[in-house]
Design an enzyme around this catalytic site. Sequence first.
Site, PDB file in Angstrom:
ATOM      1  N   CYS A   2       0.867  -1.185   0.000  1.00  0.00           N
ATOM      2  CA  CYS A   2       0.000   0.000   0.000  1.00  0.00           C
ATOM      3  C   CYS A   2       0.897   1.226   0.000  1.00  0.00           C
ATOM      4  O   CYS A   2       2.108   1.129   0.096  1.00  0.00           O
ATOM      5  CB  CYS A   2      -0.879  -0.013   1.241  1.00  0.00           C
ATOM      6  SG  CYS A   2      -1.828  -1.523   1.425  1.00  0.00           S
ATOM      7  N   ARG A  27       1.602   1.560  -6.031  1.00  0.00           N
ATOM      8  CA  ARG A  27       1.813   0.609  -4.940  1.00  0.00           C
ATOM      9  C   ARG A  27       0.533  -0.146  -4.592  1.00  0.00           C
ATOM     10  O   ARG A  27       0.571  -1.115  -3.829  1.00  0.00           O
ATOM     11  CB  ARG A  27       2.311   1.336  -3.690  1.00  0.00           C
ATOM     12  CG  ARG A  27       3.612   2.104  -3.869  1.00  0.00           C
ATOM     13  CD  ARG A  27       3.983   2.825  -2.588  1.00  0.00           C
ATOM     14  NE  ARG A  27       4.240   1.856  -1.540  1.00  0.00           N
ATOM     15  CZ  ARG A  27       5.456   1.350  -1.295  1.00  0.00           C
ATOM     16  NH1 ARG A  27       6.479   1.736  -2.036  1.00  0.00           N
ATOM     17  NH2 ARG A  27       5.637   0.457  -0.348  1.00  0.00           N
ATOM     18  N   TRP A  74      -3.609  -1.851  -1.388  1.00  0.00           N
ATOM     19  CA  TRP A  74      -3.579  -3.099  -2.135  1.00  0.00           C
ATOM     20  C   TRP A  74      -4.153  -4.125  -1.165  1.00  0.00           C
ATOM     21  O   TRP A  74      -3.544  -4.453  -0.156  1.00  0.00           O
ATOM     22  CB  TRP A  74      -2.156  -3.496  -2.530  1.00  0.00           C
ATOM     23  CG  TRP A  74      -2.119  -4.641  -3.484  1.00  0.00           C
ATOM     24  CD1 TRP A  74      -2.225  -4.587  -4.842  1.00  0.00           C
ATOM     25  CD2 TRP A  74      -1.970  -6.041  -3.171  1.00  0.00           C
ATOM     26  NE1 TRP A  74      -2.162  -5.845  -5.391  1.00  0.00           N
ATOM     27  CE2 TRP A  74      -2.012  -6.764  -4.391  1.00  0.00           C
ATOM     28  CE3 TRP A  74      -1.810  -6.755  -1.983  1.00  0.00           C
ATOM     29  CZ2 TRP A  74      -1.902  -8.161  -4.445  1.00  0.00           C
ATOM     30  CZ3 TRP A  74      -1.701  -8.147  -2.045  1.00  0.00           C
ATOM     31  CH2 TRP A  74      -1.745  -8.830  -3.266  1.00  0.00           C
ATOM     32  N   ASN A 101       0.552  -0.076   6.055  1.00  0.00           N
ATOM     33  CA  ASN A 101       1.055  -0.823   4.894  1.00  0.00           C
ATOM     34  C   ASN A 101       1.741  -2.072   5.442  1.00  0.00           C
ATOM     35  O   ASN A 101       2.740  -1.954   6.170  1.00  0.00           O
ATOM     36  CB  ASN A 101       2.058   0.034   4.113  1.00  0.00           C
ATOM     37  CG  ASN A 101       2.789  -0.789   3.055  1.00  0.00           C
ATOM     38  OD1 ASN A 101       2.276  -1.798   2.594  1.00  0.00           O
ATOM     39  ND2 ASN A 101       3.990  -0.364   2.715  1.00  0.00           N
ATOM     40  N   GLY A 102       1.205  -3.240   5.156  1.00  0.00           N
ATOM     41  CA  GLY A 102       1.787  -4.478   5.682  1.00  0.00           C
ATOM     42  C   GLY A 102       0.699  -5.451   6.065  1.00  0.00           C
ATOM     43  O   GLY A 102      -0.463  -5.293   5.655  1.00  0.00           O
ATOM     44  N   GLU A 482      10.316 -13.736 -19.602  1.00  0.00           N
ATOM     45  CA  GLU A 482       9.995 -12.323 -19.348  1.00  0.00           C
ATOM     46  C   GLU A 482       8.907 -11.821 -20.297  1.00  0.00           C
ATOM     47  O   GLU A 482       7.982 -11.121 -19.885  1.00  0.00           O
ATOM     48  CB  GLU A 482      11.259 -11.463 -19.470  1.00  0.00           C
ATOM     49  CG  GLU A 482      11.078  -9.980 -19.256  1.00  0.00           C
ATOM     50  CD  GLU A 482      10.433  -9.600 -17.923  1.00  0.00           C
ATOM     51  OE1 GLU A 482       9.932  -8.469 -17.833  1.00  0.00           O
ATOM     52  OE2 GLU A 482      10.368 -10.453 -17.018  1.00  0.00           O
ATOM     53  N   LYS A 486       5.324 -10.324 -19.094  1.00  0.00           N
ATOM     54  CA  LYS A 486       4.806  -8.998 -19.477  1.00  0.00           C
ATOM     55  C   LYS A 486       3.383  -9.120 -20.030  1.00  0.00           C
ATOM     56  O   LYS A 486       2.483  -8.381 -19.661  1.00  0.00           O
ATOM     57  CB  LYS A 486       5.722  -8.341 -20.530  1.00  0.00           C
ATOM     58  CG  LYS A 486       7.040  -7.852 -19.948  1.00  0.00           C
ATOM     59  CD  LYS A 486       6.942  -6.588 -19.162  1.00  0.00           C
ATOM     60  CE  LYS A 486       6.858  -6.742 -17.675  1.00  0.00           C
ATOM     61  NZ  LYS A 486       7.879  -7.424 -16.932  1.00  0.00           N
ATOM     62  N   GLU A 489       0.905 -10.039 -17.248  1.00  0.00           N
ATOM     63  CA  GLU A 489       0.685  -8.960 -16.267  1.00  0.00           C
ATOM     64  C   GLU A 489      -0.299  -7.908 -16.740  1.00  0.00           C
ATOM     65  O   GLU A 489      -1.132  -7.436 -15.985  1.00  0.00           O
ATOM     66  CB  GLU A 489       2.004  -8.239 -16.013  1.00  0.00           C
ATOM     67  CG  GLU A 489       2.964  -8.901 -15.088  1.00  0.00           C
ATOM     68  CD  GLU A 489       4.110  -7.956 -14.797  1.00  0.00           C
ATOM     69  OE1 GLU A 489       4.012  -7.217 -13.805  1.00  0.00           O
ATOM     70  OE2 GLU A 489       5.082  -7.934 -15.588  1.00  0.00           O
ATOM     71  N   HIS A 505       8.363 -32.108 -25.099  1.00  0.00           N
ATOM     72  CA  HIS A 505       8.243 -32.945 -23.894  1.00  0.00           C
ATOM     73  C   HIS A 505       6.928 -32.658 -23.160  1.00  0.00           C
ATOM     74  O   HIS A 505       6.808 -32.914 -21.961  1.00  0.00           O
ATOM     75  CB  HIS A 505       9.445 -32.711 -22.972  1.00  0.00           C
ATOM     76  CG  HIS A 505      10.743 -32.973 -23.675  1.00  0.00           C
ATOM     77  ND1 HIS A 505      11.187 -34.233 -23.989  1.00  0.00           N
ATOM     78  CD2 HIS A 505      11.663 -32.101 -24.183  1.00  0.00           C
ATOM     79  CE1 HIS A 505      12.341 -34.147 -24.636  1.00  0.00           C
ATOM     80  NE2 HIS A 505      12.649 -32.868 -24.770  1.00  0.00           N
ATOM     81  N   LYS A 604       3.281  -2.336  -7.659  1.00  0.00           N
ATOM     82  CA  LYS A 604       4.658  -2.195  -8.135  1.00  0.00           C
ATOM     83  C   LYS A 604       5.674  -2.810  -7.195  1.00  0.00           C
ATOM     84  O   LYS A 604       6.627  -3.474  -7.624  1.00  0.00           O
ATOM     85  CB  LYS A 604       4.977  -0.721  -8.345  1.00  0.00           C
ATOM     86  CG  LYS A 604       6.358  -0.431  -8.880  1.00  0.00           C
ATOM     87  CD  LYS A 604       6.494  -0.930 -10.299  1.00  0.00           C
ATOM     88  CE  LYS A 604       7.864  -0.786 -10.887  1.00  0.00           C
ATOM     89  NZ  LYS A 604       8.017  -1.462 -12.161  1.00  0.00           N
TER      90      LYS A 604
HETATM   91  C1  AGP Z   1       7.309  -7.108 -13.026  1.00  0.00           C
HETATM   92  O1  AGP Z   1       6.797  -6.455 -14.101  1.00  0.00           O
HETATM   93  C2  AGP Z   1       6.509  -7.050 -11.823  1.00  0.00           C
HETATM   94  N1  AGP Z   1       6.242  -5.740 -11.432  1.00  0.00           N
HETATM   95  C3  AGP Z   1       7.052  -7.908 -10.683  1.00  0.00           C
HETATM   96  O2  AGP Z   1       7.185  -9.215 -11.144  1.00  0.00           O
HETATM   97  C4  AGP Z   1       8.399  -7.438 -10.122  1.00  0.00           C
HETATM   98  O3  AGP Z   1       9.411  -7.696 -11.014  1.00  0.00           O
HETATM   99  C5  AGP Z   1       8.669  -8.190  -8.816  1.00  0.00           C
HETATM  100  O4  AGP Z   1       7.631  -7.890  -7.917  1.00  0.00           O
HETATM  101  C6  AGP Z   1      10.022  -7.830  -8.224  1.00  0.00           C
HETATM  102  O5  AGP Z   1      10.047  -6.489  -7.885  1.00  0.00           O
HETATM  103  P1  AGP Z   1      11.442  -5.804  -7.521  1.00  0.00           P
HETATM  104  O6  AGP Z   1      12.322  -5.878  -8.716  1.00  0.00           O
HETATM  105  O7  AGP Z   1      11.066  -4.395  -7.171  1.00  0.00           O
HETATM  106  O8  AGP Z   1      12.006  -6.540  -6.341  1.00  0.00           O
END
Ligand code: AGP
Length: 609
Positions: A2, A27, A74, A101-102, A482, A486, A489, A505, A604
Amino acid sequence: MCGIVGYTGFREAESILVEGLRRLEYRGYDSAGVVTQTGPTLHIRKKAGRIANLASMLLDTPSPGTIGISHTRWATHGGVTDTNAHPHLGGHDSSIAVVHNGVIDNYMSLKAQLKELGYVFRSETDTEVVAHLIAHHYEGDLVAAIRKVIPLLKGTYGLAVVSKRDPGLIVGARLGSPLVLGIGEGEVFLASDPSALLGYTSRVVYLTDGQLCTLTPESYRIFDRDESPVEINIEEIDWKPEDADKGAFPHYMLKEIYEQPDSLQAAMRGRLDFEAMTAHFGGLNLDPQKLRQVERVILTACGTSYNSGLVGEYLFEEFARLPVEVEYASELRYRNPPVDRNTIVIAITQSGETADTLAAMRESKRMGHPALAICNVVGSTIAREADGGVYLHAGPEIGVASTKAFTSQVAVLTMLAILFGRMRHMSFTAGERVINELKQLPDQVRRALQCHDRVKEVAAKYAHARNMLYLGRQFLYPVALEGALKLKEISYIHAEGYPAAEMKHGPIALVDKETPSVFLMPRGAVFDKVMSNLEEIKARGGPVIAIASENDDDVAHRADDVIYVPDVPECLQPIVVAIPLQLLAYEIALLRGCDVDKPRNLAKSVTVE
Ligand code: AGP
């Protein structure tokens, strides 16, 4: 996960709090709320949904006062509702307001005890428990009440608290979730990360775990676990407000994709040694002797950072001939791998606040292993707790889907592998070859971005797909992961990345004419092998999109659609090939009407376990 913002000073707090929340919206964006104070009155406003919902509510019912705390959520405990939005009030007289936050792991047992004592709960959150606990222990001193509550809490928190009986005072506390003070003239700010303070102050103080702070317009104090005052270390943040703005771009993600030539330049600035054909880093804090003794490397991270670590494995094996393990931080923190003493642990993280990566690094340090960090956010918890490390200098990355951080992480891993390699078996000429290619990289990426129009055409053709496969080999297998990440996500299409030869396989069973496969196949040592894998997919009627070297007619004849990238050495292909994959995910998500900067269910920086 958050975002928290607090303000006490001479200005009306509402707009500062809301503007701060806008900067922290990446966040978490499930709901938002503020509470401001005028004398003994708390004015609380909260709303489910984006901060825009809260902002329009405040237009009708402004929240007066020159002190206040606020929150963007969040959701972890309780659905996305107005009632579960923060702030939460505590006490029979709603005299305490808390934003958090937590996660409070033991909130259920605490809640049961409080219910026994007659406290009424309005929400399903763990945070409301903290508000009632503080009210329950309040005997005229807010700090003392919070000190009594903290030992009762199991879990993580970044807390900000105000009380009807303490006008002008904000109390903050952190354990596991980031909190930073912003120092102004006659005003003090509190936030989960410095980007909320841009434009108000560049002077910040980072709280560490177990610390508690008090803020009034005239003063700010920080206390340690043992209540002793802490010496204040004010730091300057070098990000400018415009760094955190979209500028002319419609989305942060697209802005950050187009920033990559510059962010790569910044990641390499002053680190390439054209004399010794090696790389230099000022912040490793490990003398050459120690670096020479390293016999094994563990790279640990989450998400996109983990994928960059996988590329790092190939780079360290190639240049430094060192054994590498790439570990999901969430697994490493609870596993007990036999690790010998000449092992170095490198945590890779954009935000520097990812809870699992922080815990894995702390565990490695506890076992006596030197722990370095590759990190983008200056002053973040992982950066401060690591023994040494490398900053990406990529500037703020606001789009939830990480892009420029990925390519900068791979560039830094390439330079680190060269540094370790040139201390071992990597020859001057081998170093010279890669160092000179690295120097060209920003231009190569600028050229790779020219594929955007072609990517738009390809995206229009496949945006309806329900599943997609990403296939690559060697350095490009992690990039396949990756690319799939993307797409997942931001477009919510189910996508998987695989080593291309692994398809037969099992996963090849997924192939049909509705399931496109994205082949990462610029020219290289395994090109012919990948071409055979492409033929296997074609043989089953699967549509093929290929990322290929410029003007590669062979691929053009076999694939249904081709996106060309500039020719670079294999070890640098992960960076160049990532560009069309980022753009493809972006364009497909746009066509599907998705919010590319704030995709559903994500945030994020993941500060909870
Ligand atoms: C990637 O697009 C995501 N936002 C997520 O997988 C991110 O890479 C992951 O949470 C790690 O975050 P960080 O690099 O800030 O530790």
